[in-house]
Design a protein around this motif. Structure first.
Motif, PDB file in Angstrom:
ATOM      1  N   PRO A 186       1.044  -1.112   0.236  1.00 19.49           N
ATOM      2  CA  PRO A 186       0.203   0.295  -0.076  1.00 19.49           C
ATOM      3  C   PRO A 186       0.850   1.359   0.180  1.00 19.49           C
ATOM      4  O   PRO A 186       1.354   1.254   0.810  1.00 19.49           O
ATOM      5  N   VAL A 187       0.913   1.978  -1.112  1.00 18.31           N
ATOM      6  CA  VAL A 187       1.659   3.260  -1.654  1.00 18.31           C
ATOM      7  C   VAL A 187       0.977   3.716  -2.076  1.00 18.31           C
ATOM      8  O   VAL A 187      -0.154   3.971  -2.869  1.00 18.31           O
ATOM      9  N   ILE A 188       1.015   5.535  -1.217  1.00 21.09           N
ATOM     10  CA  ILE A 188       0.007   6.310  -1.435  1.00 21.09           C
ATOM     11  C   ILE A 188       1.013   7.673  -2.487  1.00 21.09           C
ATOM     12  O   ILE A 188       1.877   8.270  -1.211  1.00 21.09           O
ATOM     13  N   LEU A 189       0.689   7.836  -3.350  1.00 16.78           N
ATOM     14  CA  LEU A 189       1.577   9.078  -4.742  1.00 16.78           C
ATOM     15  C   LEU A 189       0.839  10.293  -3.599  1.00 16.78           C
ATOM     16  O   LEU A 189      -0.195  10.298  -4.608  1.00 16.78           O
ATOM     17  N   ILE A 190       1.545  11.578  -3.192  1.00 13.61           N
ATOM     18  CA  ILE A 190       0.862  12.854  -3.326  1.00 13.61           C
ATOM     19  C   ILE A 190       1.702  13.807  -3.904  1.00 13.61           C
ATOM     20  O   ILE A 190       2.923  13.590  -3.417  1.00 13.61           O
ATOM     21  N   SER A 191       0.923  14.125  -4.750  1.00  8.37           N
ATOM     22  CA  SER A 191       1.769  14.916  -6.081  1.00  8.37           C
ATOM     23  C   SER A 191       0.652  16.209  -5.679  1.00  8.37           C
ATOM     24  O   SER A 191      -0.349  16.241  -5.927  1.00  8.37           O
ATOM     25  N   GLY A 192       1.206  17.670  -5.909  1.00  4.33           N
ATOM     26  CA  GLY A 192       0.771  18.759  -6.171  1.00  4.33           C
ATOM     27  C   GLY A 192       0.782  18.912  -7.288  1.00  4.33           C
ATOM     28  O   GLY A 192       0.499  18.455  -8.191  1.00  4.33           O
ATOM     29  N   SER A 193      -0.339  19.549  -8.058  1.00  7.27           N
ATOM     30  CA  SER A 193      -0.582  19.665  -8.881  1.00  7.27           C
ATOM     31  C   SER A 193      -0.802  21.571 -10.040  1.00  7.27           C
ATOM     32  O   SER A 193      -0.738  22.022  -8.853  1.00  7.27           O
TER      33      SER A 193
END
Lengths: 502, 502, 502, 502
Positions: free
Chosen positions: D128-135
């Motif tokens: 379980p990995v969550i990628l959080i990116s600004g956009s």
């Protein structure tokens, strides 16, 4: 005057009927020395038959006409529609009614795009439907072939699995995967792409049989011979669920069409019998327990939702049809016990208790626990009485309206006539197909379902245009039942010409 | 008997006709202090009107019923269909016939999926079509809202642009982009997503007008006073193309429906007049020059393809309809000069010479060069004579068959009757719509097109089911012409109920 | 102790260097009777060489090690990186500097995913880059093969074309399409998928040569021998653009890296010479005209933007780097003339005048028109003087700061030292690579570009991590120039180990 | 010399270290009358903390620098990497070692693309990995904003869920969904998109707390007091599985890293203890039972695979690492009992018996059944003796090689030295990180794992470049253990500079 060769890439005939005579599956198997060969059409048809497929809905044309002919030869019943849109809806209804994968056959390009309606509708309703489309010759991809489309890509947003048989040898594997993904986990739509060149490749009968040896008919869990649920390990969730129901002051059981798909009607009826808890079906959940059952809250829906404090939901999602399980339609403090095949679905809804698995098995386990520590809401229980009172009031008011003969017709008068005619039929009960907003609305109140899986309507997605396809599928897979389609005029307009089909 | 609140999420009426009365666009604008406000329905309708949209085809229902009403109020003609599938095909035909974006309106979920047929068909035929669909309330996304679907994602494989107006302020921008991408470069399909919540947001009339100020009607290049538009080309390529044509022994001009879309008929007729080069239209290219023109090779198609040595292709792709420009249908040494709007299309085909740009302008440039260094194939040129001879033979053979009255009808007899009836009409010539394999095949030979854009058939994708939609669109946008739909029975079966629409 | 067979699916060696010795391309061609056969590795390498590919950047491993070896044998220079991320950036820089497609080679699965960085960066910067990745054996797809991934699907959001060679015969076609789509229209990224099984198939040399016969090196338009632009038709847009510039009070020319890619430097210098209009380069547009040119507004950027009334933009997009061409950075009434290869790009920006096409050609046409009706802003023109004055002020202020020797270093002192060292080198000017926010910012002001395409920085996407890859690519394709990489520490941190590569 | 405003869209500093000082989370909360407000950065950080996130790996820059600062303030440990590629691998290892979602933070555009490596690797390894990116700012979408990319679309092929917070109010919902989909069902990667404008919106503390009230830390099933979790199984399948094992002549237990992730070590050890059945771990399954256990078949792998007749596979897939469970590596008649969290995975492999659910619970159920009907393979059982004999032979042969001191080093000598040094450390055992083909191969034979989850290598995907990220993550989340990274030189080259990080 010459005939352009472009013709050869178009349906061979304007008349669907005529076409069958021309395209012979016999031509698909050729003798070569001592060995007999099958082409892709014949081999794919054999694979489907080996995998237990009994019905196929669709529209033929280049390049899948011969495939349909071969399927007929293998004993698969092919129902030819006018429009792939309706055929796809039929495949979904067949899946729901039989518990086995429904199959939709289309030509390439626009045929496949027309088929997306049925595929996506099945996906949303969580029914196992397999779309099989012919596609362009692989070597002509990118050159602008007849009805060229990257179909494997195009169906992805609408399916759980999308695969292409890149040669004749891959046909059994791709069909096997399509069935596996369609029926396992949360059921849904899958896609099989059969390129024109692959349909024209050949394989020896011997090698073909070897490749087919692994394929077996899908057997739904409910149809397996099971002795009993057996001695269970101490099961904390089952215990917790039963305790919660037992302690509730205003418990409710909500029944969705998922429970009907899982054939959970026997344990569910037993549960209501054991506990006396009122139940409320979703529109297509009607009939899992007869609408005439004393504990039915169908005519007191708003009250049941608003005041229940513990709700066991079996095979239904807390979506728009159930107001997301949220205030103000539901009580602020309501506690949900969800039974669902999908752990993600349960996790999303954050219920008090979630039971992941097959509805038939899980309700049986609950029943077993309740038998150990029995409890029951009698007819005099305040909650039962309150719902009963509300039900009687509403039924009385509706009866007053229904008894008037209004001419020209409003919605109520014809619905009463239909109700009475259906009731006269007795058992097996007819299958009701219904679409159109007012038609469904009034019909849901007036018409009664006595047996499970006897109501087919716009469903989870509120899909308009499903009526004729559903009705035809129901007639095909349930020949023992009459099918009654009550259609609003806009609903009928989507696919009315399909009345010719059956 | 209570009415479920679920009803509110379904079409308000079973009768399309009745519905218009109920939903008033007047309700969409509300007075508040000194300022008047518009809701998303009214604002989107204004944006479309400001952008020059004159017609909209579709099926209404929640959440876009009010939007359609508002569009009517803005002077946009809304043509209500039974099924979004046909409405989408109508939008494509309207785009082709008018040279301006065709608009298809659908409800969310299944409505949008039904609309993919028209969108993908427009994409393949390179016609500018904008699909506008309502969609779920954004805050309910992922919760199982009524007709929920990630539509922006789902349409991507079928479109050049797919955008959502995430709030009322973004409506003009998204519509502007949808139009821009639809009409510029190679025309194609685009998508505008209008969420339910956005349709219910409000904007003041003042602010709304400011946001709309940039929107202007799209003006096709051919309708501008000046002819000078599009990519610039140095005369080197034009010179080379003219030289190649001049040196050819058996030159041919192939005319596609792209040339008709670009309104290149005047320069093309001039080109044939100047040079005497024989021409061959694709099925929908028929009529750019009348089929009755002396240099038409339509009745000697196979010979023309097989023996021509230099071929100028205007607005047609070397796809399956033209046998990929490859041997054995074409000569091994044939040299192609391609005129196309897309440089990628040209690069893919690797022609001897590629001219990227607008067909109308480029053929005009060619004509100008030819006037400087004139050449012409007279009637006695061996290539002209050979084609002429073949044409006469074929026409004679066909005439013998046509003149027989065969009863019951074969394909030829009724086609002759239709031909004669259409010829009697004179000008403006009727628009012929045709689908069904044999119907199109025989019709292509027997029926004659005298004016450009008067034949609509299954097109680049061989799409079945387009007939009724095309016919209705043609009647709507070309009221001065009679529309004649010659339908095979399978073609008619796709959407026959739409005959009610117009 | 046994060795697991799993090893065979992993890189054969930990040492990139060692590996080359082991894998011999000789093994890829086998003699069989009188015919010699090539495997997919050798055939794909031949196809690339035939298509004019001179460089390939990447990381080898199973299954593409032998392919790289074969490419070396065909005369393609393979530059082995530590990480596909940097190699991909190198491929982009090589494409920009040479005007020909840059090629990135990766292994399957994670290698391909690492390569997406370079592919997407090329896409955004509109450079032609081809990603070639090995992939799993097709028959094991869906079974969990080594490094399995649906790569064709995964790269789609980052590319213009994504294709798989499904057998050895398709290799030339897929490579041809990948090059075609990469270089034509607006340049961008494309993808070639080479499955393991295809790399192991064989083809006879004779048949292989036949399939390769169509492949030809891509020749950029600027390198073709063109005599002159020639006699043009009356060209309304060119005329209108020239009129607009002529009537302007404060005209400006903006030069983007697209003009550098198109090799438009000669006509652009001529345009400034003819008209005396001030120019402003984007960061990577610096050097198209030397920064030292009198009309450079680089040190008066804010003023130039804010006050110009007519702006000719050549090969730059009105994106964030140019503040979207919008107020308040620009004047409210500014009129743009856009020269761009993409008609969609122009349509999106809604300029006063849009000229679609090749920058080199279009500026030449403009020059020709100006020569017919000459005009020029002399040194005393108020707009020229105003910008000149602002420039002098800014330069003077910066000089004061630069002349101080600040220890420990601030950003200015080392930048001055680098500037002076670079200036001492004379011509050909070194290529500057720069990344890091402050590094780029200060460097943009202090360092001067004298020749086109001598500045490589974070570019359109502001990509961090490009520095080492760009520097290596520049050194490889421009051996005649020194490469100077001025890196901020965070930028260097992304890929610092690649310093070993060259 | 002026500074361009473009700078503001780039990282504020070249030095990651310096940056933290500048960006203060304090600035993110502003006082306004009596109410305190949070911006999106502060609110998203609070949401993550509320959801139990303890670690975050990544690279900061515009627009997420302040977000990282706020996360630190909320007690989340942020580990700043040089390159998002390595940071993503770290997040995956952290997820595996802790059983909780690992979080990766990146900037927009190229940062997000660099992060796909870690996301896809987690997907394949089912972590379980969550990628959080600004956009980009949403209103600038389509205009060419700084680092613009349709990230929600781009990550879809690599994730189970991909969602954007379209305004500050949606942040908790999107984070909640991302966690739900990451950890439930088969674990995998998910994506959270945080647009720049949303990070700058504000919410009152009061309203924010209300929106966060539903968020709770994810509690893995193994850490709950009760053991009863997941899908219910009737004892029929458990009984059948136990019978099959009992009747087997050459039974085997295969242990995958899925069993380690599920913390199934205790019941598994008990199972081997009860039955005496030999076991074989996959590379990362080593240590679930110590490699030194008498029943370990790790040194007789080929024999164990080839001759076993009934195989219980716990938490491993029959993929390339296990030769697809197929002949010739396995016996033709081998029967598999699969324990897996995914019913689709089981259905695909068509085992004799499939048990869907949590490994820890299911093995406990099996143990319970076995205790009722005990059976055990003693040390003298022929199958046990045969494997034992093979093991002794192989160990002896390896020992002879290992005991030689070869200089310059081959692979064996340093590996022996590392083995001895690690053994000297005793318990808690160090975590071994290993990558590079030979390094992993030789290391797998020589190095011994004594405790579960102490080996991290290239994993299911054979990913090169994971070493440094894995090592740093292991050191961060397991401070009580030494971390030993044994890296081949090519593996080290991918991300060697990250040694600076920890």
């Amino acid at each position: 005057m010459e005939h352009n060769s472009t013709l050869s890439a178009e349906p061979l005939s304007d008349s669907t009927g005529q076409e069958y005579g021309k395209s012979s599956c016999a031509a698909s198997s050729v003798q070569n020395h001592s060995e007999t060969y099958l082409d892709g059409n014949a081999f794919a048809a054999k694979a489907l038959a080996k995998a237990g497929i009994e019905y196929m809905f669709g529209v033929v044309g280049i390049p899948v006409t011969s495939f349909a002919t071969c399927a007929l030869k293998e004993g698969i019943r092919f129902i030819a529609f006018h429009n792939e849109q309706s055929a796809g809806y039929a495949a979904g209804a067949a899946a729901y009614l039989t518990g086995k994968p429904g199959v939709l056959l289309t030509v390439s390009g626009p045929g496949c795009v027309h088929g997306l309606a049925g595929l996506s509708n099945a996906m949303i309703n969580t029914w196992p439907v397999i779309l099989i489309s012919g596609s362009s010759t692989q070597t002509d991809t990118g050159k602008g072939d007849f009805q060229e489309l990257d179909q494997v890509e195009a169906v992805k947003p609408f399916s759980k699995y999308s695969g292409k048989a890149r040669n004749i040898f891959e046909i059994p594997l791709v069909i096997s995967k399509a069935i596996t993904f369609a029926v396992h986990g949360r059921p849904g739509g899958t896609y099989v792409d059969l390129p024109t060149d692959v349909l024209h490749e050949t394989i020896s009968v011997t090698e073909g049989e070897k490749l087919l040896s692994d394929l077996q008919p899908y057997v739904p869990s409910w149809s397996k011979v099971e002795t009993s649920v057996g001695q269970q390990l101490p099961n904390l969730e089952i215990d917790a669920a039963v305790s919660l129901l037992q302690e509730a002051e205003r418990p409710l059981i909500v029944l969705g069409k998922g429970a009907a798909y899982a054939r959970a009607e026997d344990p569910i009826r037993q549960l209501v019998q054991l506990t006396g808890i009122p139940f409320l079906p979703t529109p297509m959940g009607k009939g899992i327990i007869p609408d005439t059952h004393q504990r039915s809250a169908v005519a007191a829906r708003s009250l049941a939702l608003k005041e229940s404090d513990v709700v066991l939901v079996v095979g239904a999602r807390l979506n728009w049809l159930l107001h997301y399980g949220a205030h103000p339609n539901w009580s602020k403090d309501v506690k949900f016990i969800l039974i669902d095949i999908s752990s993600e679905e349960i996790a999303l809804r954050k219920p008090a208790i979630g039971l992941v698995g097959d509805a038939r098995r899980l309700v049986s386990q609950i029943n077993k626990k309740i038998k150990d520590t029995p409890f029951s809401l009698g007819d005099k229980h305040p909650w039962v009485e309150k719902l009963q009172k509300k039900t009687e009031d509403n039924v009385k008011r509706m009866a007053a309206s229904l008894n008037k003969d209004v001419v020209p017709f409003n919605f109520l008068t014809p619905m009463r006539i239909i109700r009475d005619a259906m009731a006269d039929l007795g058992l097996p009960a007819p299958i009701l197909v219904s679409e159109g907003a007012n038609t469904m609305d009034v019909g849901r109140s007036v018409l009664q379902q006595i047996e499970p899986r006897t109501r087919l309507d716009a469903g989870t997605w509120g899909t308009m245009g499903v009526g004729l396809g559903y009705a035809i599928a129901a007639a095909v897979v349930s020949p023992e039942r009459l099918v009654v389609a009550v259609e609003g005029d806009s609903g009928f307009g989507f696919s009315g010409l399909e009345v010719e089909v059956y």
